[in-house]
Design an enzyme around this catalytic site. Structure first.
Site, short mmCIF file in Angstrom:
data_model
loop_
_atom_site.label_atom_id
_atom_site.label_comp_id
_atom_site.label_asym_id
_atom_site.label_seq_id
_atom_site.Cartn_x
_atom_site.Cartn_y
_atom_site.Cartn_z
N ASP A 180 14.53 54.37 8.95
CA ASP A 180 15.18 55.65 8.62
C ASP A 180 15.15 56.58 9.83
OD1 ASP A 180 16.47 57.44 6.88
OD2 ASP A 180 14.59 58.29 6.15
N ARG A 203 32.73 62.86 6.37
CA ARG A 203 31.33 63.28 6.48
C ARG A 203 30.36 62.09 6.48
NH1 ARG A 203 29.93 66.20 1.53
NH2 ARG A 203 27.96 66.44 2.57
N LYS A 204 30.89 60.89 6.28
CA LYS A 204 30.01 59.71 6.14
C LYS A 204 29.86 58.97 7.46
CE LYS A 204 31.90 58.93 1.55
NZ LYS A 204 32.64 57.97 0.70
#
Ligand SMILES: CCCCCCCCCCCCCCCC(=O)SCCNC(=O)CCNC(=O)[C@H](O)C(C)(C)COP(=O)(O)OP(=O)(O)OC[C@H]1O[C@@H](n2cnc3c(N)ncnc32)[C@H](O)[C@@H]1OP(=O)(O)O
Length: 92
Positions: free
Chosen positions: A12, A57-58
């Site tokens: 992450d 936005r992705k």
């Protein structure tokens, strides 16, 4: 063996930093990890993060965790980051 959650944190952080570099402020919306082989405690691994695509936005990022020589695949990940505004962080 390394814990799955610790491996997820590593992934992450790397993919999130990559997405931030490409798209500015983002939050992790989805993190899909396939654990293929255990990572022995104390070993050194290589994380390779790649942009899959950007759509509005992705930001879609993939990430592979391998042994340093690339011969052993430990995990494969696909991650989705969504661009956010400061007001989203403040709960707006
Ligand atoms: C210069 C560089 C220096 C770098 C310097 C270092 C920087 C250092 C960086 C550190 C890097 C750490 C990176 C960790 C970052 C966290 O770990 S953040 C913490 C974990 N994540 C969270 O808590 C997120 C919680 N979720 C949320 O806040 C919200 O759900 C989100 C993710 C912001 C999305 O909400 P939203 O903005 O309201 O979006 P929403 O309208 O629901 O959906 C927009 C679109 O995305 C899609 N979507 C939303 N969620 C999902 C989902 N889960 N799956 C699939 N699609 C989804 C929707 O279907 C929609 O699609 P379209 O209909 O537009 O096609």
């Amino acid at each position: 063996m390394s814990m799955g959650g610790a491996i997820a944190t590593m992934i992450d952080t790397v993919t999130g930093t990559h997405a931030t570099f490409l798209s500015g402020p983002v939050m992790t919306a989805n993190l899909n990890i396939n654990y293929r082989r255990p990572i022995p405690l104390g070993s050194t691994v290589l994380l390779e993060s790649s942009l899959e695509k950007k759509e509005g936005r992705k930001t879609f990022i993939t990430c592979r965790v391998t042994s340093t020589d690339g011969s052993k695949l430990h995990t494969e990940t696909s991650a989705l980051f969504l661009s956010i505004t400061a007001s989203h962080l403040l709960g707006g």
